[in-house]
Design an enzyme around this catalytic site. Structure first.
Site, PDB file in Angstrom:
ATOM      1  N   CYS A   1       0.934  -1.149  -0.023  1.00  0.00           N
ATOM      2  CA  CYS A   1       0.058   0.217  -0.102  1.00  0.00           C
ATOM      3  C   CYS A   1       0.855   1.167   0.012  1.00  0.00           C
ATOM      4  O   CYS A   1       1.900   1.310   0.764  1.00  0.00           O
ATOM      5  CB  CYS A   1      -0.948   0.107   1.247  1.00  0.00           C
ATOM      6  SG  CYS A   1      -1.869   1.474   1.263  1.00  0.00           S
TER       7      CYS A   1
ATOM      8  N   HIS B   1      -8.870  -3.350  -3.278  1.00  0.00           N
ATOM      9  CA  HIS B   1      -7.967  -2.731  -2.560  1.00  0.00           C
ATOM     10  C   HIS B   1      -8.505  -1.286  -2.304  1.00  0.00           C
ATOM     11  O   HIS B   1      -8.250  -0.731  -1.192  1.00  0.00           O
ATOM     12  CB  HIS B   1      -6.518  -2.810  -3.096  1.00  0.00           C
ATOM     13  CG  HIS B   1      -5.556  -2.076  -2.055  1.00  0.00           C
ATOM     14  ND1 HIS B   1      -4.635  -3.038  -1.488  1.00  0.00           N
ATOM     15  CD2 HIS B   1      -5.205  -0.877  -1.747  1.00  0.00           C
ATOM     16  CE1 HIS B   1      -3.835  -2.147  -0.610  1.00  0.00           C
ATOM     17  NE2 HIS B   1      -4.048  -0.815  -1.089  1.00  0.00           N
ATOM     18  N   GLU B   2      -8.659  -0.703  -3.558  1.00  0.00           N
ATOM     19  CA  GLU B   2      -8.913   0.992  -3.379  1.00  0.00           C
ATOM     20  C   GLU B   2     -10.447   1.126  -2.921  1.00  0.00           C
ATOM     21  O   GLU B   2     -10.541   2.026  -2.348  1.00  0.00           O
ATOM     22  CB  GLU B   2      -8.903   1.323  -4.877  1.00  0.00           C
ATOM     23  CG  GLU B   2      -7.482   1.257  -5.730  1.00  0.00           C
ATOM     24  CD  GLU B   2      -6.198   1.606  -4.843  1.00  0.00           C
ATOM     25  OE1 GLU B   2      -6.416   2.608  -3.923  1.00  0.00           O
ATOM     26  OE2 GLU B   2      -5.044   1.111  -5.033  1.00  0.00           O
TER      27      GLU B   2
ATOM     28  N   HIS C   1     -10.122   1.471   0.640  1.00  0.00           N
ATOM     29  CA  HIS C   1      -9.785   2.799   1.226  1.00  0.00           C
ATOM     30  C   HIS C   1     -11.066   3.858   1.139  1.00  0.00           C
ATOM     31  O   HIS C   1     -10.770   4.581   1.983  1.00  0.00           O
ATOM     32  CB  HIS C   1      -8.541   3.466  -0.129  1.00  0.00           C
ATOM     33  CG  HIS C   1      -7.198   3.022   0.429  1.00  0.00           C
ATOM     34  ND1 HIS C   1      -6.518   3.153   1.569  1.00  0.00           N
ATOM     35  CD2 HIS C   1      -6.246   2.316  -0.528  1.00  0.00           C
ATOM     36  CE1 HIS C   1      -5.399   2.695   1.567  1.00  0.00           C
ATOM     37  NE2 HIS C   1      -5.190   2.184   0.308  1.00  0.00           N
TER      38      HIS C   1
END
Ligand code: ZN
Length: 195
Positions: free
Chosen positions: A120, A162-163, A166
């Site tokens: 990350c 993953h994004e 966030h």
């Protein structure tokens, strides 16, 4: 410059930048690091009318350039201290960066999960092994403001997960301490793509 000023400069410069920013020379934006409160927030939707404004289009380009300078394959707006539901992905060498705006993800559990080694950009020097869904459905707006409904698979689906995390204040390091159904930490690993 007098020696005392030089010493103060050298002492305070790393402390000013060390905890907050992850600075890559030539990158238009600075990447914030783990511990910054923006990374734990639920990001706000981008008003549709804002997408095609020159200001937002420039932000898309700046975010993509920052990702490239940092050597990433994905980056989310909160990682540059902007709490908006938007991220950039570039999961393939052959395709340009894409803006994914106001995404809504549906995890397709019937296709199963796979182990994924991930780094990350907001957690320098560490990588983690997490479980990701192999396939997802994702609805979003592209940088032209056009609605897209996609069935994503493979590495593209992993970077998107993953994004997307966030945007919901979740980082790969959180899987150490929290029990989440999006992915689970298995172990730390050495080399992984940065997102
Ligand atoms: Zn990340």
């Amino acid at each position: 410059m007098k020696p005392i000023i030089v010493v103060l400069f050298l002492v305070f410069l790393p402390s000013a930048f060390g905890h907050v920013q992850n600075y890559f020379p030539g990158a238009p934006l600075e990447i914030i690091k783990i511990g910054h409160p923006t990374l734990t927030m639920i990001a706000e939707e981008v008003p549709h009318a804002e997408i095609q404004t020159p200001k937002f289009q420039k932000f898309i380009d700046d975010l993509a350039k920052t990702m490239k300078k940092a050597g990433g394959v994905g980056i989310a707006a909160p990682q540059v201290n902007r709490s908006q539901r938007m991220f950039i992905i570039k999961p393939s060498f052959f395709k340009g960066p894409e803006a994914i705006i106001n995404p809504v993800v549906e995890y397709l559990s019937e296709a199963g999960k796979k182990s994924s080694s991930e780094g990350c950009l907001s957690i320098p020097g560490k990588t983690f092994k997490v479980d990701r869904y192999k396939e997802i459905k994702i609805n979003y707006y592209d940088r032209k403001g056009e609605f897209k409904a996609e069935h994503a698979k493979g590495f593209r689906a992993i970077v998107m997960q993953h994004e997307y995390d966030h945007l919901n204040g979740i980082m790969i390091s959180d899987f150490f301490t929290k029990s989440l159904n999006t992915s689970d930490l298995i172990q730390e690993v050495a080399i992984a793509p940065l997102m």
